[in-house]
Design a protein around this motif. Sequence first.
Motif, short mmCIF file in Angstrom:
data_model
loop_
_atom_site.label_atom_id
_atom_site.label_comp_id
_atom_site.label_asym_id
_atom_site.label_seq_id
_atom_site.Cartn_x
_atom_site.Cartn_y
_atom_site.Cartn_z
N VAL A 1 8.65 48.63 90.72
CA VAL A 1 7.28 49.07 91.03
C VAL A 1 6.31 49.24 89.81
O VAL A 1 6.66 49.69 88.78
N ALA A 2 5.03 48.92 89.96
CA ALA A 2 4.05 49.17 89.27
C ALA A 2 2.98 49.94 89.57
O ALA A 2 2.75 50.32 90.90
N VAL A 3 2.35 51.10 88.87
CA VAL A 3 1.51 52.05 89.23
C VAL A 3 0.00 52.02 88.43
O VAL A 3 0.19 52.04 87.27
N VAL A 4 -0.87 52.07 88.90
CA VAL A 4 -2.04 51.89 88.26
C VAL A 4 -3.03 52.99 88.82
O VAL A 4 -3.47 52.82 90.18
N ASP A 5 -3.50 53.48 88.03
CA ASP A 5 -4.46 54.82 88.54
C ASP A 5 -5.00 55.29 87.17
O ASP A 5 -4.52 55.49 86.01
N ASP A 6 -6.31 55.43 87.23
CA ASP A 6 -7.09 55.97 86.21
C ASP A 6 -7.03 57.31 85.67
O ASP A 6 -7.68 57.74 84.42
N VAL B 1 8.10 49.79 86.31
CA VAL B 1 8.27 48.92 85.38
C VAL B 1 7.15 48.64 84.60
O VAL B 1 7.17 47.88 83.67
N ALA B 2 5.93 49.25 85.19
CA ALA B 2 4.72 48.87 84.44
C ALA B 2 3.57 50.13 85.01
O ALA B 2 3.77 50.37 86.06
N GLN B 3 2.72 50.20 83.98
CA GLN B 3 1.80 51.07 84.31
C GLN B 3 0.31 50.81 84.06
O GLN B 3 0.18 49.78 83.09
N GLY B 4 -1.00 51.14 84.70
CA GLY B 4 -2.33 50.70 84.17
C GLY B 4 -3.30 51.69 84.65
O GLY B 4 -2.91 52.64 85.45
N GLU C 1 2.02 38.85 84.64
CA GLU C 1 2.93 39.20 83.62
C GLU C 1 4.24 39.86 84.16
O GLU C 1 5.20 39.31 83.70
N VAL C 2 4.20 40.80 85.03
CA VAL C 2 5.46 41.49 85.54
C VAL C 2 5.96 41.26 86.67
O VAL C 2 7.00 41.07 87.00
N GLN C 3 5.07 40.70 87.62
CA GLN C 3 5.38 40.52 89.02
C GLN C 3 6.24 41.53 89.69
O GLN C 3 7.36 41.17 90.05
N PRO C 4 5.88 42.63 89.85
CA PRO C 4 6.55 43.76 90.64
C PRO C 4 6.82 43.47 91.99
O PRO C 4 5.94 42.68 92.58
N HIS C 5 7.71 44.08 92.63
CA HIS C 5 7.95 43.72 94.01
C HIS C 5 6.81 44.39 94.73
O HIS C 5 6.20 44.09 95.89
N VAL C 6 6.64 45.77 94.18
CA VAL C 6 5.36 46.76 94.95
C VAL C 6 4.50 47.16 94.02
O VAL C 6 4.73 47.63 92.71
N MET C 7 2.97 47.21 94.18
CA MET C 7 2.17 47.73 93.17
C MET C 7 1.60 48.82 93.86
O MET C 7 0.73 48.64 95.08
N ARG D 1 3.43 43.12 96.72
CA ARG D 1 2.80 43.84 97.73
C ARG D 1 2.04 44.96 97.25
O ARG D 1 2.74 45.67 96.60
N VAL D 2 0.97 45.42 97.81
CA VAL D 2 0.17 46.23 97.16
C VAL D 2 -0.05 47.52 98.41
O VAL D 2 -0.23 47.31 99.48
#
Length: 214
Positions: free
Chosen positions: A6-11, A32-35, A47-53, A78-79
């Motif tokens: 999973v990647a998590v993107v929140d400001d 596996v990643a954050q932004g 770059e990371v291609q997580p299963h779920v973002m 999948r978002v």
Amino acid sequence: MNMIRVAVVDDHPLYREGVVHVLNRHDDIGVVAQGECAEDAVRIAQEVQPHVMVLDMNMPGSGLSAVTAINSAHPGVRVLFLSVVIDEDQVCQAINSGARGYLLKGAGGEELARTVRAIYSGETYVAPSLAGHLLAHLGRKTAQPLNKETTLSPRQEQILQLIGQGLSNKEVATKLQLTERTVKYYMTNLLQKLQVRNRTEAALLANRRAAAGT
């Protein structure tokens, strides 16, 4: 056990860290990643291609623009949107742009984890508190005619009715004493027979069929 990446993107750093902490508590989920912005989301998808973002809808650069770019270039990612906004137009835009789910930020940690698992499994999920309003809104926006010649088996009717109530495949399986794999099989056939693209449209059609008495 397959790890859901999973990647998590929140400001908002504090909220993002909370989401990461909640998800990492589960053995089958790993962040596996954050932004913090749409540009980060697109870069992570590449770059990371997580299963779920997990994306903030209203982050800098627009969550909608991010999901559109991700869905076009990396459809395997999948978002899931997290938002504080209860707005039918925005939910419709999110789903139509390719998002697999929409969850309010007031959701608990267990609901978030269940939603991530459902989306990873190929389901589309909308927060139950939004489902009724969304279905009514979609009905106004997309007046798909009811095909009275479409006949369903009693089991298909049961499953469609439960989908219309917002139940997940797992919940349907438990209620009908079936395996989750069997329910997925029925869902695939239902989508084809009803000529709809996803379970959100199937739920809409279920409610319209019920209202029409078909």
